[in-house]
Design a protein around this motif. Sequence first.
Motif, PDB file in Angstrom:
ATOM      1  N   PHE A 176       0.544  -1.515  -0.373  1.00  0.00           N
ATOM      2  CA  PHE A 176      -0.025  -0.054  -0.232  1.00  0.00           C
ATOM      3  C   PHE A 176       0.915   1.241  -0.481  1.00  0.00           C
ATOM      4  CE2 PHE A 176      -2.566  -2.636   1.980  1.00  0.00           C
ATOM      5  CZ  PHE A 176      -4.038  -3.291   1.320  1.00  0.00           C
ATOM      6  N   GLU A 177       2.030   1.430   0.539  1.00  0.00           N
ATOM      7  CA  GLU A 177       3.154   2.567   0.086  1.00  0.00           C
ATOM      8  C   GLU A 177       3.436   2.741  -2.002  1.00  0.00           C
ATOM      9  OE1 GLU A 177       4.885   3.735   2.425  1.00  0.00           O
ATOM     10  OE2 GLU A 177       3.187   2.934   3.715  1.00  0.00           O
ATOM     11  N   SER A 178       2.431   1.869  -2.951  1.00  0.00           N
ATOM     12  CA  SER A 178       2.824   2.897  -4.439  1.00  0.00           C
ATOM     13  C   SER A 178       1.854   3.408  -3.761  1.00  0.00           C
ATOM     14  CB  SER A 178       1.919   1.716  -4.560  1.00  0.00           C
ATOM     15  OG  SER A 178       2.818   0.693  -5.073  1.00  0.00           O
ATOM     16  N   GLY A 179       2.261   5.105  -4.177  1.00  0.00           N
ATOM     17  CA  GLY A 179       1.529   6.164  -4.740  1.00  0.00           C
ATOM     18  C   GLY A 179       2.618   7.549  -5.170  1.00  0.00           C
ATOM     19  N   VAL A 180       1.573   8.449  -4.817  1.00  0.00           N
ATOM     20  CA  VAL A 180       2.427  10.009  -4.799  1.00  0.00           C
ATOM     21  C   VAL A 180       3.092  10.317  -3.257  1.00  0.00           C
ATOM     22  CG1 VAL A 180       2.872  12.218  -5.904  1.00  0.00           C
ATOM     23  CG2 VAL A 180       1.790  10.274  -6.900  1.00  0.00           C
ATOM     24  N   HIS A 181       3.962  10.309  -3.224  1.00  0.00           N
ATOM     25  CA  HIS A 181       4.064  10.672  -1.399  1.00  0.00           C
ATOM     26  C   HIS A 181       4.368  12.916  -1.632  1.00  0.00           C
ATOM     27  CE1 HIS A 181       5.021   6.420   0.115  1.00  0.00           C
ATOM     28  NE2 HIS A 181       4.924   6.422  -0.830  1.00  0.00           N
ATOM     29  N   ARG A 182       3.771  12.880  -0.470  1.00  0.00           N
ATOM     30  CA  ARG A 182       4.347  14.967  -0.568  1.00  0.00           C
ATOM     31  C   ARG A 182       4.530  15.429   0.208  1.00  0.00           C
ATOM     32  NH1 ARG A 182      -0.863  18.957  -1.013  1.00  0.00           N
ATOM     33  NH2 ARG A 182      -1.020  18.078   1.019  1.00  0.00           N
ATOM     34  N   VAL A 183       5.446  15.988   0.041  1.00  0.00           N
ATOM     35  CA  VAL A 183       6.560  16.377   1.130  1.00  0.00           C
ATOM     36  C   VAL A 183       6.428  18.095   0.957  1.00  0.00           C
ATOM     37  CG1 VAL A 183       8.641  16.880  -0.276  1.00  0.00           C
ATOM     38  CG2 VAL A 183       8.609  16.870   2.737  1.00  0.00           C
ATOM     39  N   GLN A 184       6.134  18.658   2.258  1.00  0.00           N
ATOM     40  CA  GLN A 184       6.056  19.794   2.514  1.00  0.00           C
ATOM     41  C   GLN A 184       7.025  20.725   3.537  1.00  0.00           C
ATOM     42  OE1 GLN A 184       2.079  20.192   4.078  1.00  0.00           O
ATOM     43  NE2 GLN A 184       1.237  20.808   1.414  1.00  0.00           N
ATOM     44  N   ARG A 185       8.183  21.375   3.159  1.00  0.00           N
ATOM     45  CA  ARG A 185       9.127  21.317   3.891  1.00  0.00           C
ATOM     46  C   ARG A 185      10.014  22.893   3.217  1.00  0.00           C
ATOM     47  NH1 ARG A 185      13.623  16.673   4.345  1.00  0.00           N
ATOM     48  NH2 ARG A 185      14.025  16.525   2.083  1.00  0.00           N
ATOM     49  N   ILE A 186      10.765  23.735   4.360  1.00  0.00           N
ATOM     50  CA  ILE A 186      11.524  24.818   3.670  1.00  0.00           C
ATOM     51  C   ILE A 186      13.006  24.426   3.241  1.00  0.00           C
ATOM     52  CG2 ILE A 186      12.745  27.151   4.097  1.00  0.00           C
ATOM     53  CD1 ILE A 186      10.506  27.028   6.338  1.00  0.00           C
ATOM     54  N   PRO A 187      13.219  24.743   1.492  1.00  0.00           N
ATOM     55  CA  PRO A 187      14.621  23.389   1.271  1.00  0.00           C
ATOM     56  C   PRO A 187      15.338  24.326   2.277  1.00  0.00           C
ATOM     57  CG  PRO A 187      12.886  23.664  -0.757  1.00  0.00           C
ATOM     58  CD  PRO A 187      12.744  24.611   0.592  1.00  0.00           C
TER      59      PRO A 187
END
Length: 355
Positions: A176-187
């Motif tokens: 169930f890990e298949s898919g798009v993972h989104r990250v929100q952070r300050i580079p």
Amino acid sequence: MFDKLEDLVIRFNEVSEKISDPEIISNQSQWQKLMKEHSNLTPIVNKYKEYKQTKETIEESLMILEEEDDEELKLMAKEELAEAKAQIGGLENEMKLLLVPKDPNDDKDVFVEIRGGAGGDEAALFAADLFRMYNRFAERNRWKVEIMNTNENGVGGYKEIIFMIKGQGAYSRLKFESGVHRVQRIPTTESGGRIHTSTVTVAVLPEADDVDVEINPNDVRVDVFRSSGNGGQSVNTTDSAVRLTHLPTGLVVSCQDEKSQLKNKDKAFKVLRARLFEIEQAKQQAELSANRKSQVGTGDRSEKIRTYNFPQGRVTDHRIKLTLHRLDGILDGDINEIIDSLITADQTEKLKSIE
């Protein structure tokens, strides 16, 4: 539900007879398939037998209470009736769970493919974070991780990384890990302190055996080239990297992490076989959404299964609306709570189809 159970009992009895047939025993391939089916049917058949025995106890106890005059016998019947009634509901639920179709790939090892989507270098850096997360998860389960191919971006991230996880039940826990993972952070490169959103695509593929997928060597073009990775004595000095092109489908697989051309070729064929197996599964069972396109998506920011929000320290799985405020632990591989919740949600959906 009970019609299905009766059919399974009939099939169980048929299989039980066949596995004792000398003619079938002499055909080891057929015998092993039947033994596996027998093993899969045994728990549900035994549970149904226990259920029917409990129902009989209820009926017998009610009969005694209606027809007998002996008070001591009636008291015993009341106790047995109460005990049986307390058990019957739980047995029904257990049977329903056992009737949920088992994914035949659950016990297989897996290939995990992680690719940076939208976000450039920041997406590649998060791809490296996700690789570490799955690597740590594998370590926690004492599973083995083998890198198949990497394409680094030069600043510590991965444009692409493909690796194999070997361990009991790896696919059942990770599918169930298949898919798009989104990250929100300050580079780290962001001087203005603005939060950026990037995406990474993850694909989890069960390993395919030779029996599952037969590849015609004439259908595969093999190209060799010089590795382009960082470090290593053979990098840029020998043609050790291998690229496979499956002509009927157009699938391309490259492997360059090993110094040996032979090892790279072997790894590439394993990945190719897994991808072809996935395509074949999609044709046979479209309802499982096993095909690559629906599994991975395009990497667009709007196509997400999970969000990792660094400023708030939270992780949200959007499919089951689960939010956990322990980002650091999750990225360190402590993802069992998420996985367990996803498996429970999947089982709940499947149980709805069982009456």
